[in-house]
Design a protein around this motif. Structure first.
Motif, short mmCIF file in Angstrom:
data_model
loop_
_atom_site.label_atom_id
_atom_site.label_comp_id
_atom_site.label_asym_id
_atom_site.label_seq_id
_atom_site.Cartn_x
_atom_site.Cartn_y
_atom_site.Cartn_z
N LEU A 70 -5.41 3.39 -4.34
CA LEU A 70 -5.28 2.01 -3.88
C LEU A 70 -3.82 1.55 -3.95
N CYS A 71 -3.06 2.08 -4.89
CA CYS A 71 -1.63 1.77 -4.92
C CYS A 71 -0.95 2.38 -3.68
N GLU A 72 -1.32 3.62 -3.36
CA GLU A 72 -0.73 4.27 -2.19
C GLU A 72 -1.11 3.56 -0.90
N GLU A 73 -2.27 2.91 -0.89
CA GLU A 73 -2.75 2.22 0.31
C GLU A 73 -2.26 0.77 0.39
N GLY A 74 -1.50 0.34 -0.61
CA GLY A 74 -0.91 -0.99 -0.54
C GLY A 74 -1.80 -2.11 -1.05
#
Length: 247
Positions: A70-74
């Motif tokens: 979810l961090c990578e997906e913003g």
């Protein structure tokens, strides 16, 4: 057990066979939906990974991988330092977690589970008001106090589950408690992280229920239980409220 009986219906594939994502994508979908709906606000710090894992009934490694994704997906961001942790991004990127659609596709099943819980919870509360032992009422009062002191939705959820299973045990009917637990645990697979303000209101209903049990008032207990489940339909499962109600 005869075919078509209530217990047969509770154990039917419609209950146990809800179409699910894998554990990783389920965590991603539930947290992302909570962000999309504003249940988790920009800048809000998420609970520790271990607490999230317990609340969402997955392994800690699965929860950690979901948060990283979810961090990578913003949707989320990771900050270091004493005030760091995993937080909702200041401007979370919506619409990137496609698994939300699959989660919403199960809405009809979730609403049916809520209906089953409504029926069982009213009966459970009614019986518990007649049969609860003094030590069980004391345990329920202690759990209400723990929920009042909970620091986040994940911690609250842990005590909430124990509270409801203690009420079920207070009926004095192990088989009824088992069936109630089956529905409760299945339903918990779908709940979304909620603001503590919603959960505090829910805990006021818990306190009302304990008072009804202590007063040996079965009708009041059933009335409180009914209102509690209907409120949860609008809060804990708010992301599914517009989906599948008539499915």
């Amino acid at each position: 057990m005869t075919p078509g009986s209530p217990l047969t219906a509770l154990r039917a594939p419609a209950l146990a066979g809800i179409r699910r994502l894998n554990a990783l994508d389920t965590v991603r979908a539930r947290i992302a939906m909570a962000v999309d709906l504003g249940l988790l606000q920009p800048g809000e710090r998420l609970p520790p990974t271990g607490e999230i894992a317990r609340a969402l009934d997955v392994g800690e490694m699965t929860a950690r991988r979901a948060l990283v994704a979810l961090c990578e997906e913003g949707m989320l961001e990771r900050r270091r330092g004493r005030t760091g942790g995993t937080l909702v991004a200041p401007r979370p990127a919506g619409g990137r977690v496609r698994e939300i659609a699959a989660y919403q596709a199960a809405a009809g099943d979730v609403h049916r589970l809520i209906d089953q819980r409504l029926l069982l919870e009213c009966g459970t509360a009614h019986l518990a008001a007649s049969n609860a032992a003094r030590h069980q009422i004391g345990e329920l009062e202690a759990l209400v106090a723990r929920m009042d002191q909970a620091s986040d939705w994940a911690e609250f959820h842990t005590w909430d589950e124990r509270f409801h299973m203690t009420v079920a045990a207070a009926t004095g009917l192990p088989s009824a408690a088992e069936q109630y637990g089956l529905v409760l645990r299945e339903l918990y697979r779908h709940y979304l992280p909620c603001p503590l303000s919603h959960l505090r209101e829910s805990n006021c209903e818990h306190a009302e229920l304990v008072t009804a049990l202590a007063d040996r008032d079965p009708l009041k207990a059933a009335e409180v239980a009914r209102g509690h489940v209907e409120a949860l339909r609008r809060t804990m499962f708010v992301g599914l409220a517009e989906h599948g109600r008539d499915a």
